[in-house]
Design a protein around this motif. Sequence first.
Motif, PDB file in Angstrom:
ATOM      1  N   TRP A 185       2.149  21.189  -4.493  1.00 30.72           N
ATOM      2  CA  TRP A 185       0.865  20.840  -4.963  1.00 30.72           C
ATOM      3  C   TRP A 185       0.639  19.882  -5.909  1.00 30.72           C
ATOM      4  N   SER A 186       1.896  19.687  -6.558  1.00 28.52           N
ATOM      5  CA  SER A 186       1.690  18.525  -7.698  1.00 28.52           C
ATOM      6  C   SER A 186       1.653  17.327  -7.161  1.00 28.52           C
ATOM      7  N   TYR A 187       2.038  16.912  -5.797  1.00 27.79           N
ATOM      8  CA  TYR A 187       1.913  15.590  -5.414  1.00 27.79           C
ATOM      9  C   TYR A 187       0.369  15.192  -4.876  1.00 27.79           C
ATOM     10  N   PRO A 188      -0.439  16.017  -4.249  1.00 36.01           N
ATOM     11  CA  PRO A 188      -1.650  15.485  -3.955  1.00 36.01           C
ATOM     12  C   PRO A 188      -2.654  15.488  -5.560  1.00 36.01           C
ATOM     13  N   LEU A 189      -2.125  16.400  -6.628  1.00 34.61           N
ATOM     14  CA  LEU A 189      -2.896  16.313  -7.708  1.00 34.61           C
ATOM     15  C   LEU A 189      -2.666  15.136  -8.399  1.00 34.61           C
ATOM     16  N   THR A 190      -1.316  14.627  -8.639  1.00 33.03           N
ATOM     17  CA  THR A 190      -1.050  13.468  -9.139  1.00 33.03           C
ATOM     18  C   THR A 190      -1.617  12.348  -8.553  1.00 33.03           C
ATOM     19  N   SER A 203      -5.209   7.987  -8.559  1.00 35.75           N
ATOM     20  CA  SER A 203      -6.067   6.987  -7.629  1.00 35.75           C
ATOM     21  C   SER A 203      -7.510   7.327  -7.787  1.00 35.75           C
ATOM     22  N   SER A 204      -8.139   8.186  -8.511  1.00 32.35           N
ATOM     23  CA  SER A 204      -9.461   8.564  -8.356  1.00 32.35           C
ATOM     24  C   SER A 204     -10.294   7.465  -8.497  1.00 32.35           C
ATOM     25  N   ALA A 205      -9.802   6.516  -9.727  1.00 28.24           N
ATOM     26  CA  ALA A 205     -10.671   5.728 -10.321  1.00 28.24           C
ATOM     27  C   ALA A 205     -10.827   4.490  -9.132  1.00 28.24           C
ATOM     28  N   THR A 206      -9.718   4.146  -8.447  1.00 26.48           N
ATOM     29  CA  THR A 206      -9.628   3.231  -7.226  1.00 26.48           C
ATOM     30  C   THR A 206     -10.644   3.871  -6.117  1.00 26.48           C
ATOM     31  N   ILE A 207     -10.425   5.053  -5.915  1.00 27.49           N
ATOM     32  CA  ILE A 207     -11.185   5.637  -4.642  1.00 27.49           C
ATOM     33  C   ILE A 207     -12.745   5.529  -4.961  1.00 27.49           C
ATOM     34  N   ILE A 208     -13.021   5.918  -6.069  1.00 22.40           N
ATOM     35  CA  ILE A 208     -14.301   5.814  -6.806  1.00 22.40           C
ATOM     36  C   ILE A 208     -14.894   4.283  -6.636  1.00 22.40           C
ATOM     37  N   THR A 209     -14.313   3.444  -7.049  1.00 24.47           N
ATOM     38  CA  THR A 209     -14.996   2.119  -7.053  1.00 24.47           C
ATOM     39  C   THR A 209     -14.942   1.514  -5.828  1.00 24.47           C
ATOM     40  N   ASN A 210     -13.927   1.850  -4.876  1.00 29.12           N
ATOM     41  CA  ASN A 210     -13.994   1.593  -3.397  1.00 29.12           C
ATOM     42  C   ASN A 210     -15.165   2.225  -2.727  1.00 29.12           C
ATOM     43  N   ILE A 226       0.739  -1.484  -0.233  1.00 32.86           N
ATOM     44  CA  ILE A 226      -0.026  -0.129  -0.115  1.00 32.86           C
ATOM     45  C   ILE A 226       0.847   1.279  -0.142  1.00 32.86           C
ATOM     46  N   VAL A 227       1.863   1.329   0.678  1.00 30.10           N
ATOM     47  CA  VAL A 227       2.888   2.495   0.700  1.00 30.10           C
ATOM     48  C   VAL A 227       3.535   2.477  -0.474  1.00 30.10           C
ATOM     49  N   GLY A 228       3.920   1.528  -1.097  1.00 27.24           N
ATOM     50  CA  GLY A 228       4.402   1.636  -2.493  1.00 27.24           C
ATOM     51  C   GLY A 228       3.420   2.112  -3.514  1.00 27.24           C
ATOM     52  N   ARG A 229       2.220   1.530  -3.433  1.00 26.68           N
ATOM     53  CA  ARG A 229       1.258   2.173  -4.480  1.00 26.68           C
ATOM     54  C   ARG A 229       0.969   3.731  -4.094  1.00 26.68           C
ATOM     55  N   ILE A 230       0.908   4.002  -2.850  1.00 28.07           N
ATOM     56  CA  ILE A 230       0.722   5.438  -2.596  1.00 28.07           C
ATOM     57  C   ILE A 230       1.952   6.262  -3.333  1.00 28.07           C
ATOM     58  N   LEU A 231       3.247   5.892  -3.096  1.00 25.76           N
ATOM     59  CA  LEU A 231       4.170   6.388  -3.858  1.00 25.76           C
ATOM     60  C   LEU A 231       4.206   6.506  -5.159  1.00 25.76           C
ATOM     61  N   MET A 232       3.989   5.388  -5.871  1.00 28.54           N
ATOM     62  CA  MET A 232       3.795   5.360  -7.130  1.00 28.54           C
ATOM     63  C   MET A 232       2.773   6.132  -7.782  1.00 28.54           C
ATOM     64  N   ASP A 233       1.508   6.425  -7.143  1.00 28.34           N
ATOM     65  CA  ASP A 233       0.468   7.268  -7.554  1.00 28.34           C
ATOM     66  C   ASP A 233       0.839   8.875  -7.140  1.00 28.34           C
ATOM     67  N   VAL A 234       1.660   9.056  -6.275  1.00 22.93           N
ATOM     68  CA  VAL A 234       1.915  10.330  -6.149  1.00 22.93           C
ATOM     69  C   VAL A 234       3.096  10.828  -7.088  1.00 22.93           C
ATOM     70  N   GLY A 235       3.758   9.757  -7.863  1.00 18.73           N
ATOM     71  CA  GLY A 235       4.688  10.090  -8.862  1.00 18.73           C
ATOM     72  C   GLY A 235       5.980  10.171  -8.342  1.00 18.73           C
ATOM     73  N   ILE A 280      12.312  -1.324  -7.197  1.00 17.18           N
ATOM     74  CA  ILE A 280      11.790   0.223  -7.107  1.00 17.18           C
ATOM     75  C   ILE A 280      12.588   1.347  -7.905  1.00 17.18           C
ATOM     76  N   THR A 281      11.996   1.985  -8.718  1.00 17.08           N
ATOM     77  CA  THR A 281      12.718   2.924  -9.391  1.00 17.08           C
ATOM     78  C   THR A 281      12.299   4.233  -9.082  1.00 17.08           C
ATOM     79  N   ARG A 282      13.164   5.403  -8.616  1.00 15.69           N
ATOM     80  CA  ARG A 282      12.717   6.588  -8.272  1.00 15.69           C
ATOM     81  C   ARG A 282      12.643   7.462  -9.364  1.00 15.69           C
ATOM     82  N   LEU A 283      11.532   8.234  -9.409  1.00 18.58           N
ATOM     83  CA  LEU A 283      11.374   9.273 -10.486  1.00 18.58           C
ATOM     84  C   LEU A 283      12.009  10.397 -10.271  1.00 18.58           C
ATOM     85  N   PRO A 284      12.714  11.104 -11.175  1.00 17.25           N
ATOM     86  CA  PRO A 284      13.166  12.698 -10.729  1.00 17.25           C
ATOM     87  C   PRO A 284      11.979  13.607 -10.089  1.00 17.25           C
ATOM     88  N   GLN A 285      12.383  14.462  -9.237  1.00 14.85           N
ATOM     89  CA  GLN A 285      11.442  15.170  -8.408  1.00 14.85           C
ATOM     90  C   GLN A 285      11.803  16.784  -8.638  1.00 14.85           C
TER      91      GLN A 285
END
Length: 337
Positions: free
Chosen positions: A198-203, A208-215, A168-177, A187-192
Amino acid sequence: MNQRTAVTSLFSREEIDLLTKKSDWMGAYAIGFTWAVITLTFVGLSLAWPILSALGIWGVAGKVLISILALIILGGRQLALGILTHDAAHGTLFKTPWLNDHLTQWLCARPVWNNLYNYRPYHLKHHAKTSTVDDPDLSLVAGLPTTQASLRRKFLRDIAGVTGLKFIVGRILMDVGIFEWTVTNEITRLPQAGRSWWSYPLTFLKNSSATIITNGVLFGLLWLSGHPAFYLFWLLAYITPFPLFIRIRSMAEHAAMETTTDVFRNTRTTEAGFIARALVAPIRVNFHIEHHLMASVPYFRLPHMHQLLRARGYVPAPPTYFEVLRIMSSRAAKPTV
């Protein structure tokens, strides 16, 4: 015989046409059956809970037992949703492409925090590079076989929720970008550089919006039925039996096989009885040699393909999942000094 062998040397053109014939009805049946089992599990909980609540100490014991059973069933169905996503990644779940992609994305992938469109290129690389250093799934079977003690520790981490929470932690970090999307431990870190806060919560919301909606829909339906707390069973199944079932499934498919391009030697088909199909081998995923040999074959035709290969002497009788686990724990422990 290697992975690039023409399937026309194994099957006639008529057999290939039959084996690769897709069906919208069978795709709908697989998704419908999976969600029917999930629904019936929650219905069973709702019917049993008030009865057990009136039985005092015996009711408490009954709640524990039925809760464990519900978690096991839900974890198996969560894996089924993942396998349905896997089949859709190959374009074989439905005959109609729109149904194959859009229906699967919303009814199978997103409820278990997966994404068909991210998974597809990742998984197709696994098929192209199976058992090579470029196989993205290689880390899933690294270090196997291992000792019995090591395998027990892995299983205990899964059952205790350690593996699921890390996921779950990994999924959050992936969806945050922050991390590149993957389903393995690599694990491959992306350049930040240059990213605003504000790009982190928007990303995250974008990914994750579809996962939030379906759940949210699942939680809402349980709320309307008068049992919103039962959603905790879905979450607990996701972090406890679900990772364990994924691990066993991965072991059975490629672990402790040869490093070769020969699909008959780098992939394993496993015999699956009723319990195995319910928990670790849903949607005929146990026919894995057959799947890697011809990934265009839909799930419901894999048993027939296996029968043809067996009859022609291309594959032996498959091991059971218990036999696979014995192989996975066959490494001798180092003697203590």
